[in-house]
Enzyme design. Sequence first.
Site: not given
Length: 369
Positions: A30, A330, A362
């Site tokens: 993350c 992406c 995206e």
Amino acid sequence: MNIKDLVKREAKDYARIKAVCKHFNECGGCFFQDISYNNQLEIKKKVLEKLGFEIKGVFPSPKIWYYRNRMDYVCAFNKIGLRKRGTWKEVFHISDCRLLSKESNEILQEIKELAQKYKIDFYDFINHTGYLSYVVIREGKFTNQRMISFVTKSRDKKILKLIQEIDSDSVVWLVNESMSDVSFGELVSHKNKDFILEEFEKVKYIIKPNSFFQTNPFQALNVFKKIKKIVHGSKSVLDLFCGVGAISLFISDGVDDVDGIELSEEAIKCAKNSAKMNDISNVTFNVGDARKLKLEKKYDFVIVDPPRQGLGKKLCKKLNSFDRIVYMSCNPISQKEDLKHLEHNVVEQYAFDMFPHTPHVETLLVLEK
């Protein structure tokens, strides 16, 4: 320039909150759990605007925790987990990741204990010694099916003892004897099935160990709905980089026919079998390199969802013979570069947060001559 650097620069002035995951400061998975989700969306919107996108906002992910359907866990140095933040040389054991599922944390612990029981040595990706290199867990979020893949560096059968104690819809053994640090390989053996199913609004998809499927199914479904609405009523649609046929099959009941092209033979096999399983007859799938194809047939729409590097100048020139393109990406940076070589106007543009707590976003563009 990459999207991570742009997001990092934009995020520096935002207030920090306490991260939910106890691994946050250690894990590289993350990027900004310590920024509220609404602010994450605002940051991504600002970055896209600076890149030249004109969007009203970034569509939030329906789920921001346990949204991923796949995690590739590194097995190295007696640990199963993810890379440490800031380095690829160190791995730490995951005990409570919030991205895949609660069950996956328990599965990882079970595998580690079984590896010790059967003396399964892990692969040293620095010195290129050892045996088990990756454990990959994949989940059908709408079917509750699960696949566990074990990637080894040799054909030694000692992993089979461990596999026999694992209970899952699909357990597969993959072998990759190269020195490459990758999480795929040749399918040598499997327990139960060698595939799992995912389902988007009654369309079922067959997913094999080495085939790609959108990582956030909850948000991917929203993107597919948008694409279906855009191309609805078309006579003929071309789907380049079609993978396992996810978009092709989903839009099939709104158009006359779809041709799907994909380089991976395994993915095309999945797509064809999925079409049969769903009794869909107006979609044709073929193996082919989109960048080398002679695109002579006329289509109402061409759908492209290329890898992170984008389409490239040569393919863009080929696509200039078509009037309308739906470009899913992406990587908005490579997408903007491709626009320089496409002779189309951008008539619609959208952004979807496919990966909460990461810098990635995206983008979906509708292009017309």
